[in-house]
Design a protein around this motif. Structure first.
Motif, mmCIF file in Angstrom:
data_model
loop_
_atom_site.group_PDB
_atom_site.id
_atom_site.type_symbol
_atom_site.label_atom_id
_atom_site.label_comp_id
_atom_site.label_asym_id
_atom_site.label_seq_id
_atom_site.Cartn_x
_atom_site.Cartn_y
_atom_site.Cartn_z
ATOM 1 N N ALA A 1 0.835 -1.201 0.000
ATOM 2 C CA ALA A 1 0.000 0.000 0.000
ATOM 3 C C ALA A 1 0.871 1.253 0.000
ATOM 4 N N ILE A 2 1.932 1.241 0.839
ATOM 5 C CA ILE A 2 2.839 2.388 0.881
ATOM 6 C C ILE A 2 3.555 2.553 -0.446
ATOM 7 N N ASP A 3 3.976 1.414 -1.013
ATOM 8 C CA ASP A 3 4.684 1.465 -2.291
ATOM 9 C C ASP A 3 3.793 2.051 -3.381
ATOM 10 N N ALA A 4 2.518 1.648 -3.371
ATOM 11 C CA ALA A 4 1.582 2.196 -4.363
ATOM 12 C C ALA A 4 1.408 3.702 -4.169
ATOM 13 N N ASP A 5 1.314 4.125 -2.883
ATOM 14 C CA ASP A 5 1.180 5.557 -2.602
ATOM 15 C C ASP A 5 2.429 6.314 -3.048
ATOM 16 N N LEU A 6 3.612 5.723 -2.791
ATOM 17 C CA LEU A 6 4.846 6.392 -3.163
ATOM 18 C C LEU A 6 5.001 6.482 -4.681
ATOM 19 N N ARG A 7 4.553 5.441 -5.372
ATOM 20 C CA ARG A 7 4.613 5.501 -6.832
ATOM 21 C C ARG A 7 3.705 6.613 -7.364
ATOM 22 N N GLN A 8 2.542 6.739 -6.750
ATOM 23 C CA GLN A 8 1.651 7.822 -7.151
ATOM 24 C C GLN A 8 2.265 9.173 -6.795
ATOM 25 N N ALA A 9 2.912 9.230 -5.612
ATOM 26 C CA ALA A 9 3.579 10.472 -5.211
ATOM 27 C C ALA A 9 4.696 10.829 -6.184
ATOM 28 N N ARG A 10 5.397 9.806 -6.668
ATOM 29 C CA ARG A 10 6.457 10.064 -7.650
ATOM 30 C C ARG A 10 5.876 10.652 -8.932
ATOM 31 N N ARG A 11 4.734 10.097 -9.373
ATOM 32 C CA ARG A 11 4.108 10.637 -10.582
ATOM 33 C C ARG A 11 3.683 12.092 -10.365
ATOM 34 N N ILE A 12 3.191 12.380 -9.146
ATOM 35 C CA ILE A 12 2.786 13.752 -8.841
ATOM 36 C C ILE A 12 4.001 14.668 -8.840
ATOM 37 N N GLN A 13 5.116 14.173 -8.234
ATOM 38 C CA GLN A 13 6.319 15.002 -8.199
ATOM 39 C C GLN A 13 6.889 15.209 -9.598
ATOM 40 N N GLU A 14 6.836 14.172 -10.416
ATOM 41 C CA GLU A 14 7.305 14.334 -11.798
ATOM 42 C C GLU A 14 6.475 15.369 -12.538
ATOM 43 N N ALA A 15 5.188 15.470 -12.156
ATOM 44 C CA ALA A 15 4.320 16.454 -12.795
ATOM 45 C C ALA A 15 4.720 17.886 -12.439
ATOM 46 N N LEU A 16 5.507 18.042 -11.330
ATOM 47 C CA LEU A 16 5.982 19.369 -10.969
ATOM 48 C C LEU A 16 7.008 19.882 -11.978
ATOM 49 N N VAL A 17 7.603 18.958 -12.730
ATOM 50 C CA VAL A 17 8.525 19.331 -13.811
ATOM 51 C C VAL A 17 7.899 18.815 -15.111
ATOM 52 N N PRO A 18 6.881 19.497 -15.605
ATOM 53 C CA PRO A 18 6.096 18.970 -16.737
ATOM 54 C C PRO A 18 6.869 18.851 -18.037
ATOM 55 N N ARG A 19 7.932 19.630 -18.188
ATOM 56 C CA ARG A 19 8.710 19.548 -19.428
ATOM 57 C C ARG A 19 10.188 19.679 -19.091
ATOM 58 N N ARG A 20 10.983 18.949 -19.823
ATOM 59 C CA ARG A 20 12.411 18.928 -19.569
ATOM 60 C C ARG A 20 13.151 20.043 -20.296
ATOM 61 N N MET A 21 12.531 20.629 -21.303
ATOM 62 C CA MET A 21 13.222 21.663 -22.072
ATOM 63 C C MET A 21 12.249 22.758 -22.468
ATOM 64 N N GLY A 22 12.722 23.961 -22.394
ATOM 65 C CA GLY A 22 11.943 25.101 -22.859
ATOM 66 C C GLY A 22 12.790 25.947 -23.792
ATOM 67 N N GLN A 23 12.250 26.302 -24.930
ATOM 68 C CA GLN A 23 12.960 27.138 -25.893
ATOM 69 C C GLN A 23 12.384 28.545 -25.829
ATOM 70 N N PHE A 24 13.267 29.527 -25.639
ATOM 71 C CA PHE A 24 12.856 30.919 -25.497
ATOM 72 C C PHE A 24 13.647 31.743 -26.515
ATOM 73 N N GLY A 25 13.054 31.956 -27.673
ATOM 74 C CA GLY A 25 13.769 32.636 -28.741
ATOM 75 C C GLY A 25 14.957 31.796 -29.171
ATOM 76 N N THR A 26 16.158 32.370 -29.074
ATOM 77 C CA THR A 26 17.373 31.643 -29.445
ATOM 78 C C THR A 26 18.060 31.003 -28.236
ATOM 79 N N SER A 27 17.431 31.089 -27.088
ATOM 80 C CA SER A 27 17.990 30.507 -25.866
ATOM 81 C C SER A 27 17.206 29.268 -25.472
ATOM 82 N N ARG A 28 17.796 28.490 -24.581
ATOM 83 C CA ARG A 28 17.172 27.217 -24.216
ATOM 84 C C ARG A 28 17.435 26.929 -22.735
ATOM 85 N N MET A 29 16.417 26.343 -22.079
ATOM 86 C CA MET A 29 16.522 25.933 -20.675
ATOM 87 C C MET A 29 16.194 24.441 -20.591
ATOM 88 N N SER A 30 17.081 23.650 -19.950
ATOM 89 C CA SER A 30 16.888 22.198 -19.841
ATOM 90 C C SER A 30 16.971 21.777 -18.371
#
Length: 424
Positions: free
Chosen positions: A165-194
């Motif tokens: 049960a804890i493992d299932a909750d933690l896996r869900q928590a991991r998915r929620i935490q991963e959602a805090l970083v929805p994208r790994r890269m952002g392009q802003f004009g000629t600059s980039r953030m990863s």
């Protein structure tokens, strides 16, 4: 018999919880004598005149102890013992062979067939009582051990259910935490953030992020909450709300003037975050922070360092140096003050933010990577790959140098700002 059943009965019943004894003998007289003694000692006695009858009783009633004559017509004692051992039963059955054989070879045959003990005929009552007591002690210990094993198994099953049960909750928590970083890269004009985020467990206390109020400005941060696991992850989730890229009106780093959002100064953001965390009665943790804002047209960058590892500036001409002067962590002291630092980014320059999961990683020789080791990893990655590929390569090279029996002991995160690289 050398002692009468009555004289032995005067010694009192045997102190046993195991009550059922099967006596097997083709002699009615022997059956009668053994039955009388055992009943006077407090046992429930079953009896059989041959091996076939005895096996039927054993299959139906599972006696605790069996006293069997060796020499019997049909199935003799040895064969009966072998078949007795093959019968399914919940607990152990103690088997005593009655025999006139005393040679070592005969004893070996009996032990090989599965017998636990032997009594030589004619049976001595005192010796019989002693052997029965020995058998009940063995069975009592076996039953006690079985009961403890059963309790342990039940407890382990309950713990496994809780763990699942804890493992299932933690896996869900991991998915929620991963959602805090929805994208790994952002392009802003000629600059980039990863961005790169690698928790050492299901969830972690590191967080990286970025946001942009308009086409000419970005803000980016790297955070490391003290401790590990669920508590740290909850703090990062709260801080992610304070620096939300999806809801600018809730983002402490943004201020709205005349309907337009603009970036606050990094030192002001650190101050606001410190107020939130230091005054929250439910939070005893603190966090380190590296936050910067950048003007994508002019290359003007301003950053604040609050206890976080110094960022690594990688100039396009090959120069590499660490920046910053330290500073107090956020949420540690209520009246903490923070200072900003200015920097001009040139076309092709890169700025690497990272957590101490990199520099404090334990290597195969027992040492820590450190800043010089990190610089070596960065230089081995080269500068031709794009941001996400560079960060993945950096993390792979870190893993290759780490002690294989240790693995990640801390969360690892990084953010790479590449200024004006897309037009080069």
């Amino acid at each position: 018999m050398n002692a009468s059943p009555n004289s032995l009965a005067a010694q009192g019943p045997l102190p046993v919880a195991l009550q059922r004894v099967l006596v097997v003998d083709d002699s009615r007289v022997q059956l009668k004598i053994l039955t009388i003694m055992l009943e006077r000692w407090g046992f429930e006695v079953l009896h059989a005149a041959n091996g076939e009858e005895a096996l039927d009783i054993c299959a139906r009633l599972s006696p605790d102890i069996v006293l069997s004559d060796w020499m019997m017509p049909g199935i003799d004692g040895l064969e009966f013992c072998r078949r007795f051992r093959d019968l399914p039963r919940d607990g152990y059955g103690y088997f005593i062979l009655l025999t006139s054989k005393s040679e070592k070879g005969a004893v070996a045959l009996g032990l090989d067939a599965g017998a636990d003990d032997f009594l030589t005929k004619p049976v001595n009552a005192e010796e019989l009582r002693a052997r029965i007591k020995a058998g009940t002690r063995v069975l009592s210990m076996e039953r006690e051990l079985s009961e403890k094993n059963r309790m342990i198994s039940e407890t382990l099953a309950k713990l496994q259910a809780v763990y699942d049960a804890i493992d299932a909750d933690l896996r869900q928590a991991r998915r929620i935490q991963e959602a805090l970083v929805p994208r790994r890269m952002g392009q802003f004009g000629t600059s980039r953030m990863s961005l790169l985020l690698k928790p050492c467990g299901h969830v972690g206390g590191d967080l990286v992020g970025m946001f942009s109020p308009d086409s000419d400005h970005i803000g980016a941060y790297s955070i490391d909450v003290s401790g590990h696991g669920i508590t740290s992850a909850l703090i990062t989730a709260r801080v992610a709300g304070y620096l939300s890229s999806s809801y600018p009106d809730q983002n402490l780093a943004l201020q709205r003037t005349a309907g337009v959002y603009a970036l606050r100064a990094p030192e002001e953001v650190a101050h606001l975050l410190n107020e939130r965390l230091a005054h929250d009665p439910g939070i005893s943790e603190y966090m380190t922070l590296l936050y910067f804002t950048a003007n994508l047209k002019s290359g003007q960058l301003r950053m604040v360092q609050a206890g976080h590892p110094p960022p690594l500036l990688l100039r396009a001409d090959g120069e590499a140096r660490f920046l910053g002067t330290g500073g107090l962590p956020v949420g540690l002291i209520e009246q903490a003050t923070y200072e900003g630092q200015d920097l001009i980014m040139m076309s092709g320059d890169r700025l690497l933010l990272y957590s101490d999961g990199f520099t404090e990683a334990r290597l195969k020789d027992g040492s820590m990577l450190g800043e010089e080791g990190l610089l070596g990893l960065v230089q081995s990655c080269g500068g031709s790959s794009n941001g996400p590929e560079f960060l993945d390569d950096l993390f792979w090279r870190l893993n290759a140098q780490m002690a294989t029996d240790v693995g990640l002991q801390d969360d690892v995160s990084a953010a790479l700002f590449e200024f004006d690289v897309l037009q080069r």
